[in-house]
Design a protein around this motif. Sequence first.
Motif, short mmCIF file in Angstrom:
data_model
loop_
_atom_site.label_atom_id
_atom_site.label_comp_id
_atom_site.label_asym_id
_atom_site.label_seq_id
_atom_site.Cartn_x
_atom_site.Cartn_y
_atom_site.Cartn_z
N GLU A 167 0.86 -1.19 0.00
CA GLU A 167 0.00 0.00 0.00
C GLU A 167 0.89 1.23 0.00
N LEU A 168 0.57 2.17 -0.89
CA LEU A 168 1.36 3.38 -1.03
C LEU A 168 0.53 4.60 -0.65
N GLN A 169 1.20 5.55 0.00
CA GLN A 169 0.51 6.77 0.40
C GLN A 169 1.48 7.93 0.25
N GLY A 170 1.03 9.01 -0.37
CA GLY A 170 1.86 10.20 -0.51
C GLY A 170 2.39 10.38 -1.91
N GLU A 171 3.68 10.69 -2.00
CA GLU A 171 4.31 10.98 -3.28
C GLU A 171 5.63 10.22 -3.42
N PHE A 176 0.23 -3.62 -5.96
CA PHE A 176 0.39 -2.30 -5.37
C PHE A 176 -0.97 -1.60 -5.32
N ASP A 177 -1.43 -1.25 -4.13
CA ASP A 177 -2.65 -0.45 -3.99
C ASP A 177 -2.23 1.01 -3.95
N MET A 178 -2.61 1.75 -4.99
CA MET A 178 -2.18 3.14 -5.14
C MET A 178 -3.29 4.13 -4.83
N LEU A 207 -1.12 -3.12 -10.54
CA LEU A 207 -1.32 -1.82 -9.92
C LEU A 207 -2.82 -1.59 -9.84
N LYS A 208 -3.31 -1.20 -8.67
CA LYS A 208 -4.75 -1.00 -8.57
C LYS A 208 -5.08 0.34 -7.91
N ASN A 209 -6.26 0.83 -8.24
CA ASN A 209 -6.82 2.05 -7.66
C ASN A 209 -5.97 3.29 -7.92
N ILE A 213 -3.13 -3.16 -14.77
CA ILE A 213 -3.73 -2.04 -14.04
C ILE A 213 -5.22 -2.31 -13.90
N ILE A 214 -5.69 -2.30 -12.65
CA ILE A 214 -7.11 -2.52 -12.38
C ILE A 214 -7.65 -1.41 -11.49
#
Length: 108
Positions: free
Chosen positions: A19-23, A50-52, A82-84, A104-105
């Motif tokens: 899970e990624l948050q920010g930049e 990767f939940d983006m 890669l999702k969201n 990508i989903i």
Amino acid sequence: MAIKVEGHFNEEKNQTEVELQGEIDIYGSSIFKEKVHELTGKYPDKEMVFDMRELDYIDSTGLGVLIGALKVLKANAKGITLKNLKPNVYKVFKITNLSQIFTIIDEK
């Protein structure tokens, strides 16, 4: 804004989830790279997702980290999903044609 990276192996789904948050930019890419390399090193033969949802920005340094991870996984016949992705983040993948090599989903 800095990058926050949370990753773990999901035994039920048999995949690595991040899970990624920010930049992800030149300043935060080393944190991102360290975590992704740790996970691909531990689980090189598992799909990586990767939940983006909370990722606001990614630049070429972040893309390079993803491509490096994909090379490791492809050697084991695995890939990256890669999702969201937010529209501005998706646009980066689209204009660089990386949308052709990553799955990508959108789960929203």
